[in-house]
Design a protein around this motif. Structure first.
Motif, PDB file in Angstrom:
ATOM      1  N   PHE A  31      86.479  64.678 -16.764  1.00 32.26           N
ATOM      2  CA  PHE A  31      87.786  65.216 -17.154  1.00 32.26           C
ATOM      3  C   PHE A  31      87.951  66.663 -16.680  1.00 32.26           C
ATOM      4  N   LYS A  36      91.485  62.951 -24.294  1.00 33.61           N
ATOM      5  CA  LYS A  36      91.615  61.632 -24.916  1.00 33.61           C
ATOM      6  C   LYS A  36      93.027  61.422 -25.457  1.00 33.61           C
ATOM      7  N   TYR A  73      95.459  60.971 -22.565  1.00 35.16           N
ATOM      8  CA  TYR A  73      95.246  59.672 -21.896  1.00 35.16           C
ATOM      9  C   TYR A  73      95.908  58.555 -22.698  1.00 35.16           C
ATOM     10  N   GLU A  74      95.682  58.563 -24.004  1.00 36.10           N
ATOM     11  CA  GLU A  74      96.230  57.531 -24.882  1.00 36.10           C
ATOM     12  C   GLU A  74      97.751  57.584 -24.943  1.00 36.10           C
ATOM     13  N   SER A  97      90.641  58.233 -14.179  1.00 41.31           N
ATOM     14  CA  SER A  97      90.932  58.615 -15.568  1.00 41.31           C
ATOM     15  C   SER A  97      90.442  57.547 -16.546  1.00 41.31           C
ATOM     16  N   LYS A  98      90.548  56.279 -16.159  1.00 43.25           N
ATOM     17  CA  LYS A  98      90.069  55.197 -17.020  1.00 43.25           C
ATOM     18  C   LYS A  98      88.553  55.272 -17.183  1.00 43.25           C
ATOM     19  N   TYR A 126      87.719  58.263 -19.497  1.00 48.43           N
ATOM     20  CA  TYR A 126      88.072  57.951 -20.887  1.00 48.43           C
ATOM     21  C   TYR A 126      87.056  57.015 -21.530  1.00 48.43           C
TER      22      TYR A 126
END
Length: 397
Positions: free
Chosen positions: A235, A255, A258-259, A284-285, A288
């Protein structure tokens, strides 16, 4: 109080080294000469462990650039860390792990000597999207994950290593900024492979911003603790931010965004402009997934490595495509310039002047045939590029 298990492992490390690694012991006199008697101008890094000095030593008639970490004399726990790192690096040999040249333990002075990497630690470049582009960051991430795959695998004799302190300061960059070298093994733990999922209970030492919150509950670490730290570094690379700055932790912030699908809001604008949607999505996935609250639900390093490789390949294809398009455009522009001046019998030269064009002697029929051939070449090239992108996309899905 020092952990008894760790002290026992430290004693084993020291005794093993004293018997098998004397060839790597470097005299203090040589270190003094290499660092110009610890000159301040040769200090290239500082930390809790002590100062890091640059220098050169000679081995087999060749001059080697080194980085010498000097153990601070006031470090009461430093002796344990000193021997732990030497032992770990003496047993590791991998392109993405910092290379141990030797050590010095003489006259109350302790040094660990590495082969120098010319660009220092990753933390220096996190907020610089020009020097460390998205292209570079994809490469770095993949090779960093690959290093963790290596230490988490079976290293022989049925053991693996928990690094325990992965952060952007323990990741050293080479002169091209592509290949990282993982360092900072002073807190590392050697564990049996058949106990990989068991929590190691003991003194947990790490860096603020990178430490796994699950440690508060488990009171110990597993290899998934390293995965959390890797996620924080990913990140950092994605956003162009440090793990802890402005009194804010990056991990929970990343986090949350991202969510909510709002990661762009915390990514450096110049870095965002370099990203393509597919590599961004995969990267990014992967980052995370490393930060899952339940350590058992986090992926292994090999799974992260695979995802980062896919992101790297996709972006590489797009970069190659852009370069090919630029090349095609350049050919078209040059051809059209010649075409425009054909009637006057002159063509634009590479230095901005004019030269007699060989095309001025062409008949109209020959010129049309040449025009048709160039158009066919351009169309064929574009079709080939598109096919490559489609095939690579299908393979990666």
């Amino acid at each position: 109080m020092k952990n008894l298990v760790r002290d026992f492992e430290y004693d084993k490390c020291k005794s093993t080294l004293s018997m098998s690694s004397l060839t790597k012991k470097i005299p203090l006199e040589e270190i003094l000469e290499a660092t110009n008697n610890f000159a301040k101008k040769n200090i290239i890094g500082k930390g809790g462990f002590g100062n890091v000095y640059k220098g050169k030593i000679t081995r087999s008639g060749k001059s080697i650039k080194i980085a010498a970490r000097r153990l601070g004399r006031n470090q009461w726990q430093g002796d344990v860390e000193f021997w732990t790192e030497i032992f770990m690096l003496s047993t590791l040999s991998y392109p993405n792990i910092v290379e141990l040249i030797g050590y010095c333990d003489e006259k109350d002075e302790k040094f660990i000597i590495y082969r120098a990497c010319s660009n220092g630690s990753l933390v220096r470049y996190l907020s610089d999207p020009t020097t460390l582009s998205w292209f570079h960051r994809l490469y770095l991430s993949f090779y960093l994950a690959d290093a963790i795959v290596y230490i988490h695998g079976d290293l022989g004799a049925g053991y693996y290593i928990i690094h325990g302190n992965i952060n952007s300061s323990t990741i050293i960059l080479d002169c091209h900024l592509y290949h990282p070298r993982l360092s900072g093994f002073e807190h590392s733990i050697k564990r049996s492979v058949d106990r990989k999922d068991q929590v190691y209970i003991g003194d947990v030492i790490g860096t603020h911003g990178y430490m796994d919150p699950a440690i508060e509950t488990s009171k110990g670490v597993t290899h998934k603790t390293d995965i959390y730290s890797l996620g924080v570094v990913l990140f950092e690379l994605l956003c162009g931010r440090k793990a802890f700055e402005d009194n804010k932790l990056l991990a929970p912030l990343a986090k949350k965004h991202y969510e909510n699908g709002t990661l762009r809001e915390i990514i450096h604008p110049d870095l965002w402009n370099q990203m393509d949607p597919e590599s961004f999505k995969l990267f990014s996935k992967a980052a995370y997934s490393c930060l899952h609250e339940d350590p058992t639900q986090r992926p292994d390093a090999s799974q992260i490595c695979d995802k980062l490789l896919k992101a790297k390949i996709i972006h590489e294809k797009l970069v190659d495509y852009k370069e090919d398009m630029d090349y095609v455009d350049a050919i078209q522009n040059l051809f059209m310039a010649d075409k425009e001046v054909k009637k006057s019998g002159f063509a634009v030269s590479g230095n901005g002047g004019t030269t007699m064009s060989s095309m001025h002697n062409m008949t109209d029929e020959a010129f049309l045939a040449f025009d048709s051939m160039m158009t066919s070449m351009v169309v064929s090239r574009l079709r080939s590029i598109s096919l490559i992108l489609v095939i690579s996309r299908v393979r990666l899905l």
